[in-house]
Design a protein around this motif. Structure first.
Motif, mmCIF file in Angstrom:
data_model
loop_
_atom_site.group_PDB
_atom_site.id
_atom_site.type_symbol
_atom_site.label_atom_id
_atom_site.label_comp_id
_atom_site.label_asym_id
_atom_site.label_seq_id
_atom_site.Cartn_x
_atom_site.Cartn_y
_atom_site.Cartn_z
ATOM 1 N N VAL A 1 -10.246 0.665 -2.049
ATOM 2 C CA VAL A 1 -9.695 1.948 -2.483
ATOM 3 C C VAL A 1 -10.629 2.581 -3.518
ATOM 4 C CG1 VAL A 1 -7.780 3.064 -3.634
ATOM 5 C CG2 VAL A 1 -7.344 1.288 -1.964
ATOM 6 N N GLY A 2 -11.174 1.747 -4.400
ATOM 7 C CA GLY A 2 -12.111 2.234 -5.415
ATOM 8 C C GLY A 2 -13.320 2.910 -4.786
ATOM 9 N N VAL A 3 -13.848 2.311 -3.717
ATOM 10 C CA VAL A 3 -14.989 2.912 -3.028
ATOM 11 C C VAL A 3 -14.602 4.282 -2.477
ATOM 12 C CG1 VAL A 3 -16.487 2.706 -1.007
ATOM 13 C CG2 VAL A 3 -16.094 0.721 -2.470
ATOM 14 N N ILE B 1 -9.687 14.041 -14.934
ATOM 15 C CA ILE B 1 -8.689 13.542 -13.992
ATOM 16 C C ILE B 1 -9.292 12.424 -13.158
ATOM 17 C CG2 ILE B 1 -7.264 14.136 -12.006
ATOM 18 C CD1 ILE B 1 -6.925 16.913 -13.231
ATOM 19 N N PHE B 2 -10.530 12.605 -12.734
ATOM 20 C CA PHE B 2 -11.149 11.576 -11.913
ATOM 21 C C PHE B 2 -11.367 10.280 -12.672
ATOM 22 C CE2 PHE B 2 -12.041 14.288 -8.347
ATOM 23 C CZ PHE B 2 -11.836 13.355 -7.350
ATOM 24 N N SER B 3 -11.759 10.425 -13.924
ATOM 25 C CA SER B 3 -11.946 9.180 -14.668
ATOM 26 C C SER B 3 -10.625 8.436 -14.757
ATOM 27 C CB SER B 3 -12.513 9.462 -16.056
ATOM 28 O OG SER B 3 -11.535 10.028 -16.873
ATOM 29 N N SER B 4 -9.516 9.182 -14.706
ATOM 30 C CA SER B 4 -8.217 8.520 -14.762
ATOM 31 C C SER B 4 -7.798 7.966 -13.410
ATOM 32 C CB SER B 4 -7.153 9.481 -15.297
ATOM 33 O OG SER B 4 -6.921 10.504 -14.358
ATOM 34 N N LEU B 5 -8.319 8.558 -12.332
ATOM 35 C CA LEU B 5 -7.925 8.082 -11.010
ATOM 36 C C LEU B 5 -8.408 6.662 -10.753
ATOM 37 C CD1 LEU B 5 -8.266 11.083 -8.552
ATOM 38 C CD2 LEU B 5 -6.416 10.417 -10.046
ATOM 39 N N HIS B 6 -9.645 6.387 -11.181
ATOM 40 C CA HIS B 6 -10.187 5.040 -11.000
ATOM 41 C C HIS B 6 -9.260 4.000 -11.595
ATOM 42 C CE1 HIS B 6 -14.212 5.808 -9.490
ATOM 43 N NE2 HIS B 6 -14.166 6.914 -10.182
ATOM 44 N N ILE B 7 -8.863 4.287 -12.829
ATOM 45 C CA ILE B 7 -8.037 3.325 -13.528
ATOM 46 C C ILE B 7 -6.642 3.299 -12.944
ATOM 47 C CG2 ILE B 7 -7.222 2.624 -15.799
ATOM 48 C CD1 ILE B 7 -9.360 4.731 -16.825
ATOM 49 N N SER B 8 -6.103 4.475 -12.637
ATOM 50 C CA SER B 8 -4.698 4.493 -12.256
ATOM 51 C C SER B 8 -4.465 3.911 -10.869
ATOM 52 C CB SER B 8 -4.103 5.894 -12.388
ATOM 53 O OG SER B 8 -4.892 6.826 -11.739
ATOM 54 N N ILE B 9 -5.435 3.981 -9.988
ATOM 55 C CA ILE B 9 -5.248 3.343 -8.676
ATOM 56 C C ILE B 9 -5.087 1.846 -8.858
ATOM 57 C CG2 ILE B 9 -6.506 2.614 -6.625
ATOM 58 C CD1 ILE B 9 -7.123 5.345 -6.014
ATOM 59 N N LEU C 1 0.830 -1.212 0.000
ATOM 60 C CA LEU C 1 0.000 0.000 0.000
ATOM 61 C C LEU C 1 0.861 1.257 0.000
ATOM 62 C CD1 LEU C 1 -2.999 -0.898 2.321
ATOM 63 C CD2 LEU C 1 -2.948 -0.628 -0.162
ATOM 64 N N LEU C 2 1.953 1.218 0.740
ATOM 65 C CA LEU C 2 2.842 2.383 0.766
ATOM 66 C C LEU C 2 3.409 2.643 -0.637
ATOM 67 C CD1 LEU C 2 4.432 4.570 2.300
ATOM 68 C CD2 LEU C 2 6.235 2.872 2.640
ATOM 69 N N GLU C 3 3.877 1.559 -1.263
ATOM 70 C CA GLU C 3 4.429 1.720 -2.621
ATOM 71 C C GLU C 3 3.366 2.236 -3.589
ATOM 72 O OE1 GLU C 3 7.450 -2.119 -2.174
ATOM 73 O OE2 GLU C 3 5.552 -2.272 -3.246
ATOM 74 N N ALA C 4 2.166 1.651 -3.497
ATOM 75 C CA ALA C 4 1.097 2.067 -4.402
ATOM 76 C C ALA C 4 0.726 3.518 -4.142
ATOM 77 C CB ALA C 4 -0.115 1.167 -4.246
ATOM 78 N N ALA C 5 0.632 3.887 -2.863
ATOM 79 C CA ALA C 5 0.245 5.261 -2.531
ATOM 80 C C ALA C 5 1.299 6.242 -3.037
ATOM 81 C CB ALA C 5 0.069 5.408 -1.024
ATOM 82 N N ARG D 1 -16.310 7.921 -3.453
ATOM 83 C CA ARG D 1 -16.837 8.877 -2.470
ATOM 84 C C ARG D 1 -16.295 10.269 -2.735
ATOM 85 N NH1 ARG D 1 -18.048 5.802 2.326
ATOM 86 N NH2 ARG D 1 -19.924 4.743 1.604
ATOM 87 N N MET D 2 -14.963 10.330 -2.891
ATOM 88 C CA MET D 2 -14.310 11.610 -3.078
ATOM 89 C C MET D 2 -14.808 12.254 -4.369
ATOM 90 S SD MET D 2 -10.303 12.204 -2.566
ATOM 91 C CE MET D 2 -9.617 11.872 -4.152
ATOM 92 N N GLU D 3 -14.945 11.434 -5.391
ATOM 93 C CA GLU D 3 -15.399 11.945 -6.680
ATOM 94 C C GLU D 3 -16.817 12.494 -6.557
ATOM 95 O OE1 GLU D 3 -15.351 9.049 -9.732
ATOM 96 O OE2 GLU D 3 -16.606 10.256 -11.058
ATOM 97 N N ARG D 4 -17.672 11.750 -5.879
ATOM 98 C CA ARG D 4 -19.055 12.196 -5.742
ATOM 99 C C ARG D 4 -19.096 13.546 -5.042
ATOM 100 N NH1 ARG D 4 -22.160 7.081 -4.433
ATOM 101 N NH2 ARG D 4 -21.149 6.526 -6.389
#
Ligand code: ADP
Ligand code: MG
Lengths: 265, 267
Positions: free
Chosen positions: B240-242, B183-191, B68-72, B246-249
């Motif tokens: 993480v997706g959830v 940017i948000f549409s990319s966040l879903h995928i990039s996470i 998680l640290l590496e991913a974050a 939330r943040m996106e909403r």
């Protein structure tokens, strides 16, 4: 030759060409400070183009625009602009849209909000401060746009067919509101419409453009109806009928020409 | 309309659970009956028990925390760089044209082949994984930011300029909010991709992390351990997706029906 002093906006020999298309040509026009002037002409003749040049959003291909005697460079800082299309920031609430201009000026947030609230009241949007634009009707969005433009108190206001998309009732109310707003100030208004009745009802002066391409100024008419005006009854006023008749004779030909061109195209 | 929605929503959830249960039961019985080889397929109950055991004994935490640290870190660095470079190039036509072919070439390179070189450069620790994750996240976010800034409504920009916006205010009040949808549409995928990338990195060479755990289990032919790692990874990505949802909403609450529009853009 040189027009009298006190022109808020002066177009001198303005030509604007787009690649392969001349929109307007050889426009000479001065808008006297404090007056309400309307520009009418068939669709596509270059009315918005003219406003965009006066606002500094477009540069003329030839000629100069002067604002209160100074050549215009970059954005016109003395003017507000109500756009033909929806131009509110969809991610900001009604109140945040209205106080935007104040934020840009660096007005303190508390003060800005206070002033925005009085404008919300003025344009009849009490209770809607925290709505987003997509939650409002077309008429309400125009009210927000009106408050947004007028709150920064520009000396000149450009309005581009602001009420074109509204129903007759809403439109009449908004027109009256614009007139009373304007009467409280000494702002110069340059108003664009394709509706001759609206132009005459609101303005001191009406300018007619010819059909494009290479649209020119066809005529300029003093309206001469006394103020304050009652927009509901004004259309039966004999002076209104008379001036309408004389402008329409010129405009009619331009409209017919533009029909012909469209049919050929 | 809302009535039919309600009526059909409850049974759908039931159907969905039923489908999942059928799958798991078939798997379980298939292995128990000897149709499927337990050595290669393990069993859902064994996998569940292993996952539970990992959490109870606490052996999973060090691996999970590392991953998680590496991913974050990959995510933060990748998003930060992607947004900034996206903005700069979207606002500077010359730079954008100049760099265009190089961006295409770099982006065309399969990211996995970079893993060995990053291992050589950054060692077996977390930074070789972070570097790999960043190369994945950066491009996704960069392309979306670029597009978002480019496709901002001209009239809204002009309106802000007429209201006196400086270049900075324009970026803050118009360009960033406008680009946020993309940017948000990319966040879903990039996470999801950030997690995949760091796990691949760990798999190829590390001393801790979920990818390392999986490769260790694989090394001793512990199928249950491999599956347990997969389950944990899937769970993490979902959680993480959830959070992102939330943040996106919240951040895109001004949009009429933002969820449909954003979710539609998976590229
Ligand atoms: N950015 C542009 N590029 C090319 N042509 C344009 C552009 N803006 C306006 N035009 C053309 O100039 C003419 C006048 O446009 P416009 O000023 O919008 O007309 P009006 O507002 O009177 O309807 C139209 O034919 C339009 O297609
Ligand atoms: Mg127009």
């Amino acid at each position: 030759m040189s027009p009298p002093n006190g022109a808020a906006v002066r177009f001198t020999n303005i030509t604007k060409s787009f690649p392969g298309y001349v929109a307007v040509q050889g426009i000479n026009l001065d808008v006297q400070a404090g007056r309400f002037l309307s520009v009418v002409g068939p669709s596509g003749c270059g009315k918005s183009t003219l406003l965009n040049m006066a606002a500094g959003l477009m540069t003329p291909t030839e000629g100069t625009v002067e604002i209160f005697g100074e050549p215009l460079q970059g954005i016109n800082r003395k003017a507000g602009y109500m756009f033909q299309q929806d131009a509110l920031l969809p991610w900001k609430t009604v109140i945040d849209n209205i106080l935007l201009g104040l934020v840009f000026q660096g007005v303190e947030p508390k003060l800005a909000e206070e002033r925005a609230r009085t404008w919300i009241h003025r344009v009849g949007l009490d209770g809607f401060a925290d709505r987003y634009p997509h939650q409002l009707s077309g008429g309400m969005r125009k009210r927000v746009a009106m408050a947004q433009t007028w709150i920064v108190d520009p000396a000149i206001v450009f309005m581009d067919e602001p009420f074109g998309a509204l129903d007759v009732h809403t439109r009449l109310r908004m027109e009256s509101e614009i007139l009373s707003l304007w009467a409280e100030t000494n702002k110069t208004v340059m108003f664009v419409t394709h509706d001759l009745e609206e132009a005459i009802a609101l303005s001191d002066e009406v300018v007619v453009l010819s059909a494009g391409p290479a649209s020119r100024m066809v005529g300029r008419y003093e309206v001469g109806l006394e103020r304050p005006r009652n927009l509901i009854d004004i259309k039966t006023n004999p002076r209104f009928v008379e001036i309408y008749g004389s402008i329409w004779r010129d405009l009619r030909e331009e409209v017919l020409k533009s029909y012909e061109r469209n049919e050929k195209a | 309309m809302s009535e039919t929605k309600k009526r059909s929503r409850v049974p759908m959830a039931v159907w969905q659970v039923l489908l999942g249960a059928t799958f798991l039961v078939t798997w379980q019985m298939g292995v128990s009956a000897g149709v499927m080889d337990k050595f290669f397929f393990s069993r859902p109950t064994d996998i569940a028990a292993r996952v539970a055991q990992m959490f109870i004994t606490g052996t999973i935490w060090v691996h999970l925390a590392t991953t998680l640290l590496e991913a974050a870190l990959s995510f933060l660095i990748g998003v930060g760089a992607g947004v900034i470079v996206g903005f700069v190039l979207a606002r500077n036509a010359f730079l954008a044209a100049l760099l265009d072919p190089y961006i295409r070439i770099t982006n065309a390179m399969p990211r996995v082949v970079l893993a060995p070189i990053f291992l050589l450069w950054f060692g077996l620790g977390i930074w070789s994984k972070v570097a790999l994750g960043v190369t994945v996240v950066f491009f996704i976010v960069f392309f979306n930011t670029f597009k978002g800034v480019r496709e901002v409504d001209r009239v809204v920009v002009n309106n802000a300029r007429m209201l006196g916006a400086s270049e900075r205010q324009l970026i803050r009040h118009v360009l960033i909010p406008s680009a946020l949808t993309w940017i948000f549409s990319s966040l879903h995928i990039s996470i999801g991709f950030a997690i995949i990338a760091v796990v691949v990195g760990e798999y190829l060479g590390a001393s801790r992390g979920v990818g390392y755990m999986i490769s260790q289990a694989e090394g001793v032919f512990d199928t249950t351990g491999v599956f347990a790692g997969m389950v944990i990874l899937a769970g993490v990505v979902l959680l993480v997706g959830v959070g992102v949802d939330r943040m996106e909403r919240y951040l895109l609450r001004w949009k009429p029906e933002h969820t449909d529009e954003v979710k539609g853009q998976v590229s």
